[in-house]
Design an enzyme around this catalytic site. Structure first.
Site, PDB file in Angstrom:
ATOM      1  N   GLU A   1     -53.458  23.673  -5.723  1.00 20.60           N
ATOM      2  CA  GLU A   1     -54.632  24.483  -6.186  1.00 20.60           C
ATOM      3  C   GLU A   1     -55.752  24.309  -5.209  1.00 20.60           C
ATOM      4  OE1 GLU A   1     -55.178  27.468  -7.603  1.00 20.60           O
ATOM      5  OE2 GLU A   1     -57.304  27.243  -7.191  1.00 20.60           O
TER       6      GLU A   1
ATOM      7  N   GLY B   1     -40.101  51.525 -12.432  1.00 17.90           N
ATOM      8  CA  GLY B   1     -40.638  50.204 -13.101  1.00 17.90           C
ATOM      9  C   GLY B   1     -41.032  49.305 -12.231  1.00 17.90           C
TER      10      GLY B   1
ATOM     11  N   HIS C   1     -55.843  37.080 -43.689  1.00 16.80           N
ATOM     12  CA  HIS C   1     -55.456  35.895 -43.870  1.00 16.80           C
ATOM     13  C   HIS C   1     -54.094  35.708 -44.636  1.00 16.80           C
ATOM     14  CE1 HIS C   1     -56.248  31.760 -45.046  1.00 16.80           C
ATOM     15  NE2 HIS C   1     -55.586  32.062 -45.949  1.00 16.80           N
TER      16      HIS C   1
ATOM     17  N   ARG D   1     -50.102  38.169  -1.593  1.00 21.74           N
ATOM     18  CA  ARG D   1     -49.346  39.752  -1.633  1.00 21.74           C
ATOM     19  C   ARG D   1     -49.818  40.497  -0.625  1.00 21.74           C
ATOM     20  NH1 ARG D   1     -48.880  41.537  -7.813  1.00 21.74           N
ATOM     21  NH2 ARG D   1     -50.140  39.903  -8.184  1.00 21.74           N
TER      22      ARG D   1
END
Ligand SMILES: Cc1cc2nc3c(=O)[nH]c(=O)nc-3n(C[C@H](O)[C@H](O)[C@H](O)COP(=O)(O)OP(=O)(O)OC[C@H]3O[C@@H](n4cnc5c(N)ncnc54)[C@H](O)[C@@H]3O)c2cc1C
Length: 456
Positions: A201, A38, A442, A270
């Site tokens: 950021e 996994g 809908h 990473r």
């Protein structure tokens, strides 16, 4: 020594999908997995993150239920229980994948794999014993990992997302470095749980791959939840402080500011899992990102050796890993399959959720397209109103002359379940006109895409 058709090193999404494809095509596949089937996705990434995001979604729903005439006693958070539910979800899904592999007849060896030649692998079992495994074809799917961050000062700690998913307390305060997809979901989880959250950021906004109108709505929601966003910012230094734990020095648009936080969560970096794989000895080359270099058939430069998933350091998503695994599995079995990266849908499990496929309006204009845009707010959608989740919108970007869909970006309720329609339309080179002429149930959230398409 028995020779298998295809031996796959690494049993994450890329590896197990490749194995299943080989078995479906009549071959014999073996997976060598050193940890748990996994990979990152099931054990330490997508699934545990989304399980926690679901918990905070339930917390929100509980708070909003009173608008519907249903009052629960004040909600309390049992963080331990939240974590154990997350683990239970992981265990269920890992066991599901194991059963599927078993049903297909995939052999799984719990061991570490290393290349000896293009047709021979050294298999080191958990007890340290080594054996050799012959293979007609080899697929490398060893994934990527976060570098170990060892800094801890006083009560503060620098952690990576995998460690964040194993915390045994809700942080009092957390500074998240990187406003990408992983950063955004952790902002939601920890801010909704009551932590003081800030985010650093480098770009002028979070989620630079997502259309800026969509990100604007997300950032406003975060700010309304007291999240501090430092954009065009970089962490320069981290040292131990007193009350808050860590003192972080941040360069924001050229000016230095300091922020205190109990935890600093590094989300961006990473590295491919390539150490000790024997790549250089066998002649497998790396790309500029220090991932394995492959072509569109997922072949390395060494005949018979393929590489798929995060170990290539490109498109680091399970969404893509599955397809790369299938492509390599097919080619290993003698087919001629090529990967097509054109319409990759992405989903961020923030509140509200963000999804996108294709270009932003800015990218499309920069590429020289004559762009036409359609928008539809969830406030005008019947189902969103029924759900009480009216924040957000769908934005569609098309090329004016032929109506080609260039991108679809959305923020709002369950957008990850809506983006598939847009991805399919792009894949089959459909137009927004065709979406506009398609019946949509809908009342449903999918009508928001239909309405946005009708607006072009
Ligand atoms: C916090 C987080 C959230 C994420 N959320 C999402 C999301 O919502 N949606 C999405 O699409 N993607 C998401 N991702 C990305 C996704 O997890 C990865 O893209 C995906 O797991 C890549 O699959 P893979 O098979 O290439 O590698 P992995 O999942 O990393 O699997 C590689 C496997 O190889 C094994 N291995 C390594 N070396 C060896 C060796 N020498 N011998 C034997 N076995 C070895 C490892 O133990 C591992 O099991 C997320 C990632 C993180 C960290």
């Amino acid at each position: 020594m028995d020779e298998r058709d295809v031996v796959i090193i690494g049993g994450g999404p890329a590896g197990y999908t490749a194995a299943i494809r080989v078995m479906q095509l009549g071959g014999k596949a073996t997976i060598i997995e050193k940890d748990t089937i996994g990979g990152i996705c099931l054990n330490h990434g997508c699934i545990p993150t989304v399980a926690l995001a679901r918990a905070v979604e339930l917390l929100e729903m509980g708070k909003n239920a009173k608008d519907y005439g249903i009052t629960y006693k004040d909600a309390t958070v049992d963080f331990k229980k939240m974590m154990s539910k997350k683990e239970a979800v992981v265990r269920t899904l890992v066991s599901g994948v194991k059963q599927t592999l078993d049903a297909y007849g995939v052999e799984v060896i719990e061991a570490t794999g290393k290349l000896i030649s293009p047709s021979l692998i050294e298999v080191q079992l958990k007890d340290g014993t080594k054996k050799e495994q012959e293979a007609r074809k080899i697929i490398i799917s060893t994934g990527a990992q976060y570098p170990k961050v060892s800094f801890s000062g006083g009560v503060g700690k620098v952690i990576n997302p995998i460690e964040a998913l194993r915390l045994n307390e809700i942080p009092k305060s957390i500074l998240i470095v990187g406003g990408g997809f992983i950063g955004a979901v952790f902002v939601t989880i920890f801010s909704k749980l009551g932590a003081k959250v800030s985010i650093v950021e480098e770009s002028s906004r979070m989620l630079p791959q997502v259309d800026k109108e969509i990100v604007f709505i997300l950032e406003k929601e975060f700010k309304d939840n007291d999240v501090k966003i430092y954009s065009k910012a970089r962490v320069m230094n981290i040292e131990s402080g007193k009350e808050d734990g860590l003192i972080v020095l941040i360069n924001v648009k050229g000016e230095e500011v300091t922020a205190g936080a109990q935890y600093v969560l590094m989300t961006e970096l990473r590295e491919a899992n390539i150490d000790g794989l024997g790549l250089r000895e066998v002649g497998v080359e790396l790309n500029k990102k220090r991932g394995i270099l492959v072509n569109e058939r997922m072949e390395t430069g060494v005949p018979g050796i393929f590489a798929v998933g995060d170990v290539t350091m490109e498109h680091m998503w399970t969404t893509v890993a599955y397809f790369e695994g299938m492509t390599a599995g097919e080619n290993a079995m003698g087919q001629n399959s090529k990967i097509d990266y054109r319409a990759i849908p992405l989903w961020i499990h923030s509140i509200p959720q963000v999804s996108c496929v294709g270009m932003t309006e800015e990218m499309a204009v920069a590429e020289g397209y004559q762009v036409k845009v359609g928008r539809f707010p969830f406030a005008g959608n019947g189902m969103a109103t029924v759900l009480g989740q009216r924040i957000g919108m769908v934005k569609v970007i098309m090329e004016e002359r032929y109506g080609e869909i260039l991108g679809v970006h959305m923020i709002g309720p369950r957008t990850g379940d809506l983006i598939g329609e847009a991805a399919l339309a792009m894949k089959v080179e459909g137009t927004l006109g065709e979406i506009a002429k398609t019946f949509h149930v809908h009342p449903s959230l999918s009508e928001a895409l239909w309405e946005a398409a009708r607006g072009t």
